[in-house]
Structures are given as C-alpha cells and as structure tokens.
Design an enzyme around this catalytic site. Sequence first.
Site, mmCIF file in Angstrom:
data_model
loop_
_atom_site.group_PDB
_atom_site.id
_atom_site.type_symbol
_atom_site.label_atom_id
_atom_site.label_comp_id
_atom_site.label_asym_id
_atom_site.label_seq_id
_atom_site.Cartn_x
_atom_site.Cartn_y
_atom_site.Cartn_z
ATOM 1 N N PHE A 132 -99.140 -40.195 31.976
ATOM 2 C CA PHE A 132 -98.692 -39.530 33.202
ATOM 3 C C PHE A 132 -98.386 -38.079 32.864
ATOM 4 C CE2 PHE A 132 -95.647 -37.845 36.206
ATOM 5 C CZ PHE A 132 -96.214 -38.199 37.411
ATOM 6 N N ASP A 216 -97.243 -33.436 25.555
ATOM 7 C CA ASP A 216 -96.464 -33.396 26.781
ATOM 8 C C ASP A 216 -95.095 -33.988 26.464
ATOM 9 O OD1 ASP A 216 -95.169 -33.906 29.168
ATOM 10 O OD2 ASP A 216 -96.969 -34.579 30.232
ATOM 11 N N LYS A 245 -88.265 -31.703 32.614
ATOM 12 C CA LYS A 245 -87.160 -32.621 32.945
ATOM 13 C C LYS A 245 -85.778 -32.263 32.367
ATOM 14 C CE LYS A 245 -89.516 -36.796 34.477
ATOM 15 N NZ LYS A 245 -90.966 -36.708 34.317
#
Length: 385
Positions: A132, A216, A245
């Site tokens: 993702f 990532d 995040k």
Amino acid sequence: MSLERLQGLERSAVMPTYKRLPVEFVRGEGALLWDDEGREYLDLLAGIAVDNAGHCHPDVVAAVTGQVSKLIHVSNLFYTQPGMELASRLSESSLGGLVFLCNSGAEANEAAIKLARRHKPGGNFVVLEGAFHGRTMGALSATPQPEKQAPFAPLVPGFSAVCADVTAITAAVNDETAAVLIEPIQGEGGIYPVPDDVLVAAREACDRHGALLIFDEVQTGAGRTGSLWAYQQTSVVPDAMTIAKGVGAGFPVGALITSASCPTSLVAGDHGSTFAGGPVTAAAALASLGVVAAEDLLTNVKVLGAKLMDGLAQLPGVERVRGRGLMIGADISGDAPAVVLAALQQEALVINATGPSTLRFVPPLVITKAQIDAALERLSRLPLA
Ligand SMILES: *Cc1c(COP(=O)(O)O)cnc(C)c1O
C-alpha cells in the site's frame, strides 16, 4: 453536538469514502482519548500510526501555539526557519541526503516516483504484492490491489508487482527498472515484515541495474518499530525513503529523503507544493521528533512491543502475531471488524482491523507498561475466537 447530529451532517454533506465507528472524540492525552460524554478510552491505534508522541504532547502543543501566533504561512518563495530546520533534522537523522517536504504519505510517494523517473527517464517500477503506497494516481498505480485500482483505470503505466521473494525480485529488476519501492514492513497489507534476505536481494538487483531502492517508511517511520527509521534495523540502506504519518504529530507532514550517495535529485521546476514545509506543521514535526527520537523512548518501544506481542500470542483465538516494535498485527480466528467494534463499545479500547481476520496495534509510542497490561486484559474479554 450529539453523535446523531454529526451522523446527520455526514449523511447530507460528506462524500461517503470512510466507514466511521460510532464515537465522537473530543480530547486526548498520551495514549488516552475521551468521547463527548466523558468516557475514557485506551488508544492502540494512534490515529493510524500518527500520534506517535502521544495525543497533545506538551512539547508539540507549545511549539505549535508559539508558532501559530507569529507566522502561519508565506509559501516556499521565501525562507522560514522551521521548514529548513526540519529538512536538516530529517536528513541528518536518516539517509544524509536531500529532503523534499510535502503534506502526506501519498504525496511523498508521488515525489519518489518522479525522482525515479528523473533518475531513469521512461523507467519502470517494481513493487511488492500486498503493498500500500497511497491513493493518488501514481501511488495507487504502485498499490497492486485490484479492488482499489480497477475503478480508476487507466493507471500510470510501468508498475509491476512481485511477491516478497529473493528469486522473484531478482528476476523482476532489469535495466529498464527505475526503482524498486518497498515498505520494510507492510502496514495496510496486514503488518508483514519483509524478510531481510529479500531486502538484500532488492538492494543487489538495484545496484546491478542502476535502479533506485526506495523504502516507503510512511507507517514504519518516526520511531514506530523501535528505531527512528525501520531501515536502521535491516542490513540495507535505501537510496531514498518516504515518510509521513508519525512525523508531524497529527499535522500533515510528509517527506522524500534521499541518501548522501543517491545519484539523482529533483531539480528546480520539477516539483513543488504550496503548503509544504510551512512553519506551523514544521514546528510540530520538530517538536514531535524531539520526543520520538529519544533513545530511552525507542528502547521502551522495543520492550513494550515485545510485551504486547507475547501477551497477544497467549490470548485464545489469536493464531499468529507479527511485527516489530509497536507495529503489530494479530491474525485471529474470529471476525476482526466485529472485535474492533466490540473493543470500542464494550472495553473502551481503540484498535483497528487491516482485514477480515487481522487486528492492527500501532499505539502512541509513549504508552506505558500499565496501559499495555490494561489493553491485554480488555482484549482477553473480547470474542477473538
Ligand atoms: C498510510 C500510508 C500511505 C499513504 O499515506 P497518506 O498520508 O494517507 O497519503 C503510504 N504508504 C504507507 C506505507 C502507508 O501506511
């Protein structure tokens, strides 16, 4: 405003892209949240791995309130101190190269995709199955999940997915490969740490074919796994990484960071973002990094993560536990989304499911040992089987 009124507003005015749980939170502190009726909840989700420094950490509150009363925004046509300082701090705490600041994980990956195409014009991308990387068109093209991609075809061309396997990744990378993009631990996919030998194989294949290895670290970063960045616990150093995040303490901060030896950079005119590196969000990130980069906190993340994993593994109904630090997934024999709702309503415990049978635990990193014990106790009363 009552929950019913909020749900009414949602029905009449909000595009229905999210499935919300029936609670309104009004206050937070550390690993605790309170709803509009004053009920206290224990938070093992941290706004999806975002509130790493805990809710409303006093250092973050002070930095933000101090900055917001002086200057909020002027754009990247001018200098402001917090943005420059944040880039410097991020670089020196990680890969030592150059930083492009942005506002989210998907944007960080968009920048990474452009970096790779700048590196090898027309080049292709290799990603892992189950990955993702975000929901904008480039990041979505790097997210090989048919149900997310199919409605929005055609996607950006040039992306292929392989399973996290040495032979597969070695075979997939060739001279046309611009970059291999990997989450060191797959987050949304269900908390799957990518084996070290696969990361090594990806590093070697990229070196052989002049491709960039990009991690990532949007979910694994900012102390989440017990080191400031997850790659620091692997035997591989990527050419670039993306973060978001947990970096901004809840404020929208993302970044692409290159390594000191990365052969390519984006150049003037290549890319930009109006809000990026703004003084308020950068001040929040600097204060938050001050909290989550502390050695004793990172040690505690490892200790408490091991404790939570052990405790979960002993609960009836838990079949498998995976993760590193305070990024933990548990496969259960019961219905994970039903457990999430029961946890919230019966036990005042905030958790999340990444799939029909996988629970995700990504609490604030400032959670205490006593709170982990309390969480395990509450979980033991839930229908995990
Ligand atoms: C959440 C996430 C993203 C997307 O971040 P947004 O800020 O929601 O755009 C990208 N990659 C990973 C690994 C993530 O966990």
